[in-house]
Design an enzyme around this catalytic site. Sequence first.
Site, PDB file in Angstrom:
ATOM      1  N   ALA A  13       0.891  -1.175   0.000  1.00 46.25           N
ATOM      2  CA  ALA A  13       0.000   0.000   0.000  1.00 46.25           C
ATOM      3  C   ALA A  13       0.920   1.214   0.000  1.00 46.25           C
ATOM      4  CB  ALA A  13      -0.887  -0.025   1.238  1.00 46.25           C
ATOM      5  N   MET A  15       2.317   3.369   2.072  1.00 45.31           N
ATOM      6  CA  MET A  15       3.486   3.424   2.979  1.00 45.31           C
ATOM      7  C   MET A  15       4.541   2.414   2.547  1.00 45.31           C
ATOM      8  SD  MET A  15       3.536   5.712   5.430  1.00 45.31           S
ATOM      9  CE  MET A  15       4.578   5.055   6.726  1.00 45.31           C
ATOM     10  N   ARG A  35       0.114  -9.226  -1.257  1.00 48.70           N
ATOM     11  CA  ARG A  35      -0.870 -10.319  -1.288  1.00 48.70           C
ATOM     12  C   ARG A  35      -1.476 -10.405  -2.700  1.00 48.70           C
ATOM     13  NH1 ARG A  35      -5.964 -10.204   0.852  1.00 48.70           N
ATOM     14  NH2 ARG A  35      -5.512  -8.177   1.759  1.00 48.70           N
ATOM     15  N   ALA A  78      -1.635  -3.383  11.709  1.00 52.46           N
ATOM     16  CA  ALA A  78      -1.215  -3.928  13.012  1.00 52.46           C
ATOM     17  C   ALA A  78      -2.215  -4.997  13.457  1.00 52.46           C
ATOM     18  CB  ALA A  78      -1.165  -2.798  14.040  1.00 52.46           C
ATOM     19  N   SER A 130       7.953   7.239  11.342  1.00 52.52           N
ATOM     20  CA  SER A 130       7.098   8.422  11.455  1.00 52.52           C
ATOM     21  C   SER A 130       7.355   9.408  10.324  1.00 52.52           C
ATOM     22  CB  SER A 130       7.343   9.138  12.790  1.00 52.52           C
ATOM     23  OG  SER A 130       6.527  10.297  12.861  1.00 52.52           O
ATOM     24  N   GLY A 131       6.260  10.004   9.854  1.00 47.69           N
ATOM     25  CA  GLY A 131       6.371  11.027   8.811  1.00 47.69           C
ATOM     26  C   GLY A 131       5.350  10.830   7.725  1.00 47.69           C
ATOM     27  N   LYS A 184       7.902   4.854  19.462  1.00 47.05           N
ATOM     28  CA  LYS A 184       6.972   5.382  18.439  1.00 47.05           C
ATOM     29  C   LYS A 184       5.620   5.677  19.065  1.00 47.05           C
ATOM     30  CE  LYS A 184       5.243   6.447  14.375  1.00 47.05           C
ATOM     31  NZ  LYS A 184       3.806   6.679  14.546  1.00 47.05           N
ATOM     32  N   HIS A 187       5.933   8.842  20.845  1.00 47.38           N
ATOM     33  CA  HIS A 187       5.963   9.905  19.822  1.00 47.38           C
ATOM     34  C   HIS A 187       4.537  10.302  19.459  1.00 47.38           C
ATOM     35  CE1 HIS A 187       5.313  11.030  15.590  1.00 47.38           C
ATOM     36  NE2 HIS A 187       6.396  11.782  15.729  1.00 47.38           N
ATOM     37  N   ASN A 188       3.702   9.315  19.199  1.00 52.33           N
ATOM     38  CA  ASN A 188       2.306   9.606  18.820  1.00 52.33           C
ATOM     39  C   ASN A 188       1.532  10.255  19.960  1.00 52.33           C
ATOM     40  OD1 ASN A 188       3.131   8.267  16.507  1.00 52.33           O
ATOM     41  ND2 ASN A 188       1.099   7.399  16.178  1.00 52.33           N
ATOM     42  N   GLU A 191       2.557  13.734  20.001  1.00 52.34           N
ATOM     43  CA  GLU A 191       1.906  14.343  18.831  1.00 52.34           C
ATOM     44  C   GLU A 191       0.496  14.782  19.177  1.00 52.34           C
ATOM     45  OE1 GLU A 191       2.163  11.895  15.138  1.00 52.34           O
ATOM     46  OE2 GLU A 191      -0.015  11.970  15.196  1.00 52.34           O
ATOM     47  N   TYR A 192      -0.229  13.930  19.883  1.00 57.59           N
ATOM     48  CA  TYR A 192      -1.604  14.283  20.299  1.00 57.59           C
ATOM     49  C   TYR A 192      -1.575  15.520  21.181  1.00 57.59           C
ATOM     50  CZ  TYR A 192      -3.944   9.794  19.042  1.00 57.59           C
ATOM     51  OH  TYR A 192      -4.503   8.712  18.406  1.00 57.59           O
ATOM     52  N   ARG A 448      -8.344   7.522  52.956  1.00 55.48           N
ATOM     53  CA  ARG A 448      -8.206   6.093  52.640  1.00 55.48           C
ATOM     54  C   ARG A 448      -8.059   5.263  53.913  1.00 55.48           C
ATOM     55  NH1 ARG A 448      -3.845   4.655  50.393  1.00 55.48           N
ATOM     56  NH2 ARG A 448      -4.619   2.881  49.168  1.00 55.48           N
TER      57      ARG A 448
HETATM   58  C1  6PG Z   1       3.303   9.343  12.164  1.00 54.66           C
HETATM   59  C2  6PG Z   1       1.838   9.467  12.568  1.00 54.66           C
HETATM   60  C3  6PG Z   1       1.071   8.203  12.250  1.00 54.66           C
HETATM   61  C4  6PG Z   1      -0.337   8.217  12.876  1.00 54.66           C
HETATM   62  C5  6PG Z   1      -1.374   8.797  11.954  1.00 54.66           C
HETATM   63  C6  6PG Z   1      -2.788   8.723  12.557  1.00 54.66           C
HETATM   64  O1  6PG Z   1       4.136   9.329  13.071  1.00 54.66           O
HETATM   65  O2  6PG Z   1       3.544   9.302  10.939  1.00 54.66           O
HETATM   66  O3  6PG Z   1       1.818   9.636  13.997  1.00 54.66           O
HETATM   67  O4  6PG Z   1       1.786   7.099  12.768  1.00 54.66           O
HETATM   68  O5  6PG Z   1      -0.768   6.943  13.096  1.00 54.66           O
HETATM   69  O6  6PG Z   1      -1.006  10.113  11.723  1.00 54.66           O
HETATM   70  O7  6PG Z   1      -2.767   8.921  13.918  1.00 54.66           O
HETATM   71  P1  6PG Z   1      -4.134   9.120  14.767  1.00 54.66           P
HETATM   72  O8  6PG Z   1      -5.286   8.544  13.950  1.00 54.66           O
HETATM   73  O9  6PG Z   1      -3.922   8.348  16.026  1.00 54.66           O
HETATM   74  O10 6PG Z   1      -4.273  10.596  14.951  1.00 54.66           O
END
Ligand code: 6PG
Length: 479
Positions: A13, A15, A35, A78, A130-131, A184, A187-188, A191-192, A448
Amino acid sequence: MTKKASIGVTGLAVMGRNLARNLARHGHTVALHNRSGERTRELVERFGSEGEFVPAYSAQEFVDALERPRQIVIMVKAGAPTDAVIEEFAPLLERGDVIVDAGNAHFADTRRREAALRERGLHFVGTGVSGGEEGALHGPSIMPGGSAESYASLGPLLEDIAAKVDGTPCCAHIGPDGAGHFVKMVHNGIEYADMQLIAESFDLLRGALGLEPAQIADVFRTWNTGRLDSYLIEITAEVLAHTDAATGKPFVDVVADAAEQKGTGRWTVQIGLDLGIPISGIAEATFARSLSGHTGLRAATRGLAGPERTPLTGAAAERFADDVEQALYASKVVAYAQGFNQIQAGSAEYDWNIDLGAVASLWRGGCIIRAKFLDDIRAAYEAEPALPTLLTSGDFRKAVEDAQDAWRSVVSTAVRLGIPTPGFSTALAYYDALRADRLPAALVQGQRDYFGAHTYRRVDREGVFHTEWATEARAERPA
Ligand code: 6PG
């Protein structure tokens, strides 16, 4: 005789396709498998001129196309799909061969898979990439785990295709088994938190100053020339400046305000709870996404009484955008400090010996949170590897202390105008809790012990105690 490939990618796909193209563009011969063979054929037809590809249309043909030690990169969803692909290829591989999972797998799954495949003489490398799709093609940030032995053959290839900052690849061996996927995941989570703080800044500038999205885009462009210089700030300005073609309205005003999430932020919070690390910035960002999605509840509560968002005037309005920049920077330092503490805790829990400076270094480019700021974090951990928190590190400490007045003013303005800022507020609460000489947790311990005889410790002597609350004397005794 077709040349053997030094690495193979299965799962073509976007990526997977872009990783394969990136590897080929860097001179590596890449075996391809998918596949459905159509994607394999299409990749070679469209991009065959970019380098050496060896298309394979069966698992055995794919394995036979690889030189030893064979290195197979899995780029599929995953969970169960990843397990299925592992089982398809593992029986065809030999001792010392390497399977790489470059998807967003849960690190616990990676630890399980690594242990199981090690029993079969194979290396399993869970690696964060990531990216996004562009990063996979032009240079991602790569966070491989797995054995040091597997990195000896795999590492140079990954470093070749990773983003580079000052000539340094944004890729390094993070640590054994699930360490790469753990980093990773964090990292996410970060990111949030970063995205939430930016979104709150937008809401504040709109609600308290009455600015339009295009005007706020200009504010973000200005911030992107200073200490907030980052990919997320950069794209925020682009998103806010964008006009919806269908309506002529600001794009952000026609987007449904319910944020979605694939799950990596949620994992970060769950693990933070398990490890006892208060990653409140990441948690509030994750909850903010969930809340935004409760459209039925929000419809029922929209009419609840509260203050109007009356725009500021005079001096308060003049300085507000700058105050928000300071509050954003301070809150960002808190969120990253919490995230790095979580990596520290995971490293200790799983005996990974993760180098935090190296993690910051490979997040300087290629990944979604890439920013100038990360070079400062790298320097902080290189100067003091055992740093308890970024908040006590030189420049960060001073910047956050100097931001105090602005930060507190922004949070109180948000409260006064009824603008929800869970990210800014929780960051400030975390900071104040860390500064406090005494916390009300003492009272929680008393409660408590009263209702559950859960005991407590004292400040003035060693030991664990319980008070007999049900008796008149309420005598205290060692527990
Ligand atoms: C990255 C991003 C990626 C992430 C998507 C969707 O590092 O390239 O973090 O891994 O999974 O951007 O993330 P959410 O749906 O959890 O916002």
